[in-house]
Design an enzyme around this catalytic site. Structure first.
Site, PDB file in Angstrom:
ATOM      1  N   SER A  53      -3.457  -3.332  -2.685  1.00 30.70           N
ATOM      2  CA  SER A  53      -2.919  -4.642  -3.063  1.00 30.70           C
ATOM      3  C   SER A  53      -3.741  -5.748  -2.408  1.00 30.70           C
ATOM      4  CB  SER A  53      -1.455  -4.760  -2.629  1.00 30.70           C
ATOM      5  OG  SER A  53      -1.350  -4.771  -1.214  1.00 30.70           O
ATOM      6  N   ASP A  70      -9.866   0.264  18.330  1.00 34.50           N
ATOM      7  CA  ASP A  70     -10.617   0.761  19.472  1.00 34.50           C
ATOM      8  C   ASP A  70     -11.290   2.094  19.184  1.00 34.50           C
ATOM      9  OD1 ASP A  70      -9.927  -1.492  20.903  1.00 34.50           O
ATOM     10  OD2 ASP A  70      -8.481  -0.471  22.207  1.00 34.50           O
ATOM     11  N   HIS A 120      -7.779  -1.916   0.653  1.00 32.46           N
ATOM     12  CA  HIS A 120      -6.345  -1.982   0.382  1.00 32.46           C
ATOM     13  C   HIS A 120      -6.138  -2.005  -1.121  1.00 32.46           C
ATOM     14  CE1 HIS A 120      -5.421  -2.772   4.554  1.00 32.46           C
ATOM     15  NE2 HIS A 120      -6.445  -3.608   4.557  1.00 32.46           N
ATOM     16  N   ASN A 130      -8.147   2.875   4.704  1.00 31.27           N
ATOM     17  CA  ASN A 130      -6.985   2.090   4.317  1.00 31.27           C
ATOM     18  C   ASN A 130      -5.961   2.369   5.402  1.00 31.27           C
ATOM     19  OD1 ASN A 130      -4.662   0.960   3.334  1.00 31.27           O
ATOM     20  ND2 ASN A 130      -4.919   1.718   1.251  1.00 31.27           N
ATOM     21  N   GLU A 184     -13.032  -1.477   5.173  1.00 28.45           N
ATOM     22  CA  GLU A 184     -11.575  -1.534   5.061  1.00 28.45           C
ATOM     23  C   GLU A 184     -11.208  -1.769   3.600  1.00 28.45           C
ATOM     24  OE1 GLU A 184      -8.106  -4.726   6.308  1.00 28.45           O
ATOM     25  OE2 GLU A 184      -9.845  -4.551   7.624  1.00 28.45           O
ATOM     26  N   ALA A 237      -0.159  -0.276   6.926  1.00 27.70           N
ATOM     27  CA  ALA A 237       0.530  -1.173   7.862  1.00 27.70           C
ATOM     28  C   ALA A 237      -0.152  -1.242   9.224  1.00 27.70           C
ATOM     29  CB  ALA A 237       1.980  -0.743   8.021  1.00 27.70           C
ATOM     30  N   TYR A 246       1.759  -0.936  -6.025  1.00 20.67           N
ATOM     31  CA  TYR A 246       0.673  -0.031  -5.644  1.00 20.67           C
ATOM     32  C   TYR A 246       0.126   0.805  -6.797  1.00 20.67           C
ATOM     33  CZ  TYR A 246       2.117  -1.212  -0.925  1.00 20.67           C
ATOM     34  OH  TYR A 246       2.423  -1.887   0.224  1.00 20.67           O
TER      35      TYR A 246
END
Length: 148
Positions: free
Chosen positions: A101, A86, A99, A73, A97, A76, A22
Site C-alpha cells: 500500500s 540495526d 510496501h 517489507n 524497502e 508494521a 492489500y
C-alpha cells in the site's frame, strides 16, 4: 547474486487480510512470482516471513554471508523496529524497502519509516508489483556496484 526477501508481521495473511487495501494475492503467489522473476534475471532468491521481530533479526544475521542484498517489507515493523534497522546496518547488507500500500496515503504513524533513510530505495503503493519493481531496482543497483 543472492537476494533475501523478508516479509514482516501479518503478511502471511495476504489474500484474506483486508483485500481492499492489500489485494487478493497470497504471500505464496507473491513469492512464486519473485522466484520466477529471479530465475529470468539470473539471480538466486530466498524468502522468509515472520510475525516475530527477533526471528527476522536472527534470519538477517544467519543469511549475512550468503546474501548480497535484501528486499524487505517490514510491514508494521517499518515504523517501530530499531532492531531490524540495526540488523541491516550491522550486516552492511544493501536493501530496498517495499510496501503493497501507499504508506503515505494512510494513517500518519505509517508515514515514518525507520529503514528508508538507509535503503537504496523505497517502493510503495503498487500492490504486488512493488515487490517486482523492488527486486529489479535492487538487482540493478547491486550490478552497478559490481556484485555479480
Amino acid at each position: 547474486m543472492r537476494i533475501l526477501v523478508l516479509h514482516g508481521p501479518n503478511l502471511n495473511l495476504l489474500g484474506s487480510r483486508e483485500p481492499a487495501l492489500y489485494g487478493s494475492d497470497s504471500l505464496a503467489s507473491i513469492d512464486t512470482a519473485l522466484r520466477q522473476q529471479a530465475v529470468a534475471i539470473g539471480v538466486g532468491l530466498s524468502s522468509f516471513q515472520s510475525n516475530c521481530e527477533g526471528a527476522l533479526v536472527d534470519h538477517i544475521h544467519a543469511e549475512r554471508d550468503r546474501t548480497d542484498g535484501v528486499l524487505i517489507n517490514a510491514a508494521a515493523y517499518t515504523h517501530s523496529s530499531i532492531a531490524l534497522r540495526d540488523a541491516l546496518l550491522a550486516t552492511a547488507l544493501p536493501f530496498v524497502e517495499v510496501h503493497l500500500s501507499n504508506t503515505h496515503a494512510r494513517e500518519s504513524f505509517r508515514h515514518r519509516s525507520l529503514l528508508a533513510d538507509k535503503a537504496i530505495g523505497v517502493i510503495c503503493g503498487f500492490g504486488p508489483a512493488s515487490y517486482r519493481l523492488g527486486l529489479d531496482g535492487l538487482v540493478e543497483a547491486l550490478r552497478t556496484r559490481g556484485v555479480v
